[in-house]
Each structure stands twice: as C-alpha cells, then as structure tokens.
Design an enzyme around this catalytic site. Sequence first.
Site, PDB file in Angstrom:
ATOM      1  N   ASP A  67      78.233  42.885  15.269  1.00  0.00           N
ATOM      2  CA  ASP A  67      76.774  42.974  15.320  1.00  0.00           C
ATOM      3  C   ASP A  67      76.338  43.125  16.769  1.00  0.00           C
ATOM      4  O   ASP A  67      76.483  42.197  17.565  1.00  0.00           O
ATOM      5  CB  ASP A  67      76.136  41.727  14.700  1.00  0.00           C
ATOM      6  N   LEU A  68      75.818  44.274  17.118  1.00  0.00           N
ATOM      7  CA  LEU A  68      75.495  44.606  18.504  1.00  0.00           C
ATOM      8  C   LEU A  68      74.554  43.571  19.126  1.00  0.00           C
ATOM      9  O   LEU A  68      73.474  43.298  18.588  1.00  0.00           O
ATOM     10  CB  LEU A  68      74.860  45.996  18.575  1.00  0.00           C
ATOM     11  N   ASP A  69      74.990  43.025  20.265  1.00  0.00           N
ATOM     12  CA  ASP A  69      74.198  42.067  21.043  1.00  0.00           C
ATOM     13  C   ASP A  69      73.838  40.804  20.259  1.00  0.00           C
ATOM     14  O   ASP A  69      72.862  40.127  20.568  1.00  0.00           O
ATOM     15  CB  ASP A  69      72.905  42.727  21.565  1.00  0.00           C
ATOM     16  N   GLU A  70      74.646  40.467  19.261  1.00  0.00           N
ATOM     17  CA  GLU A  70      74.368  39.286  18.437  1.00  0.00           C
ATOM     18  C   GLU A  70      75.470  38.236  18.545  1.00  0.00           C
ATOM     19  O   GLU A  70      75.458  37.243  17.828  1.00  0.00           O
ATOM     20  CB  GLU A  70      74.217  39.694  16.962  1.00  0.00           C
ATOM     21  N   HIS A 123      75.121  41.265  29.026  1.00  0.00           N
ATOM     22  CA  HIS A 123      73.987  42.092  28.596  1.00  0.00           C
ATOM     23  C   HIS A 123      72.846  41.922  29.570  1.00  0.00           C
ATOM     24  O   HIS A 123      72.455  40.800  29.913  1.00  0.00           O
ATOM     25  CB  HIS A 123      73.526  41.699  27.184  1.00  0.00           C
TER      26      HIS A 123
END
Length: 284
Positions: free
Chosen positions: A225-228, A191
């Site tokens: 969970d996006l970007d988690e 990311h």
Amino acid sequence: MSQLQVLTLTCDDRPGVVAAVATGLTALGANISESSQFWDRTSNRFFMRLAVEGDESLSSASIEDALKPATDRFGLWVQTVDARRRPKIIILVSKFDHAMLDLLYQIKVGWLNADVVAIVSNHEDSREIAEREGIAYHYWPVCRANKTAQEKKVLDLVLQTGTELVILARYMQVLSDDLSTRLFGKIINIHHSFLPSFKGAKPYHQAYARGVKLIGATAHYVTPDLDEGPIIEQETERVTHAMSAEDFVATGRDIESRVLARAVKLHLERRIMLSGNKTIVFSN
C-alpha cells in the site's frame, strides 16, 4: 572478551514473562545492560528489547537455550543478534542524493554501524560518489517494460550480498507489491511529507499551495500500500507565507536526511518492533 547481544521478544501478555526471561539470563551468567518493554493493550501483545552482556560463551544459541523454558511456557518469540556485527545495507537512490550523502557520512563517522555493499540507481548521477567511497554502483534504469526484471536484479543482489536492510533514499520509483511483500520489514523509505498528508508526487508543492505552517518528512517501512507502511520516525519544521515553494523543498531536504538517518539507526540497533501496521520504537 565480553560479548554484547541484543534480544527482541514478543508474546501475548501474561504475568511472569519478564521474571522468566530474567531468570533464564541470570542462570546463563549474563548481565542485562539495557531493558525496554511495552504492553500493547489493544492487541494484548507484550514487546521487549534487551541488551545483554557476558563472557565469550555468550551467543545467540546459548541465549536461546537458556530461554527455552520461557519460550515454551509463554509462546515467546525471540530474536537475538550480535550487537557488534556490522549489518549490510543497500541504498537505492534516484537523482536527489542528499539523504544518501548523509547516510554515507553518518556511517563514515561511526554514528551508524553498517556497511554499504551497493548503491542502486535508475540514474547515473551518483556513480562518482559511489566510486569515491569504494562502493559498488549499479545503474539499472526502470520502465514499465523492464520493471519486473529490474526488481529481480535488486532482490538477487540482496540475497547474494546477505543484505539485511534496503534503504530508499529518495528512490523515486514505486516498488511492486511482490518485492514490497518479500522484503517486508527490511525496506525503509523516506517520504518527503509528514504522512498521512500530501501523499504522492511533489508533496512540498502541495503543502505550499495549501499554505500550511508546518512541513515534515516520514520514514516508514515499505508495504504494497503506497505510503501506508508502518511509520518509524517523523519530524516537522515551521514554514511561513513568505517562503517560496523552493524554500519549502530546501527545508524538506534537511528534514528528510535527519529523519531517514534516525530511522536507519533505530532499525540497525533493533529498536523497532512491528505491531500490525504500527511500530513499537524503543529509543535509546
């Protein structure tokens, strides 16, 4: 010919775990060449990574047999892999190819021990690179209407090739909850932000607009969970008010490549263990 096996072990922490494991390996005639361990006090879980050498009789099966008294006594979860085996990986990429190119280079020079069995993209931009490297290239465009079918092709490719790790090297598509769950622990994403700050699209531009003094990148396992997902590796670099948004992006590209390559190496060498939504990383 000597054999090298890597063991990862976890169980609830109790006195005697390390001694029991060492006793089992000693009885097998194996030599522990590397050892790392960690007790997570919040969960009372014990984590351990061992590199073990021995003669040609050393194998995953022989190690599991030797450690059976320890596994039965402590409820020990053990995974063993041949350290000299080259894992198979698939790289997913969109238009930005810098992270992919660095991975291919690190494999070429031997810093990463893996074989890229395929490159998958929703664009044609990287086909020439894949063909030059002799890697199968799959151009699979994605839209809302075909997303489920496209992801099924990705999953089928993983299963058909025996792929152990999928790498999102700036693959600018959000994976479905289903695919993220089915391949949990086997998909690493880079990311372009120092998470948890500036999630979503254009994080460098967000950082520029806020006038931050440090930017960075984060490699993490993909979850629904996006970007988690559990964070594996991060790095930051100082920036100034005199730099443009494009300077931020250029700086970020370098950081992304380094962070992703380090995260992939850690995974391939079995130096990462999951503890809830966190990672235990045994650096070399």
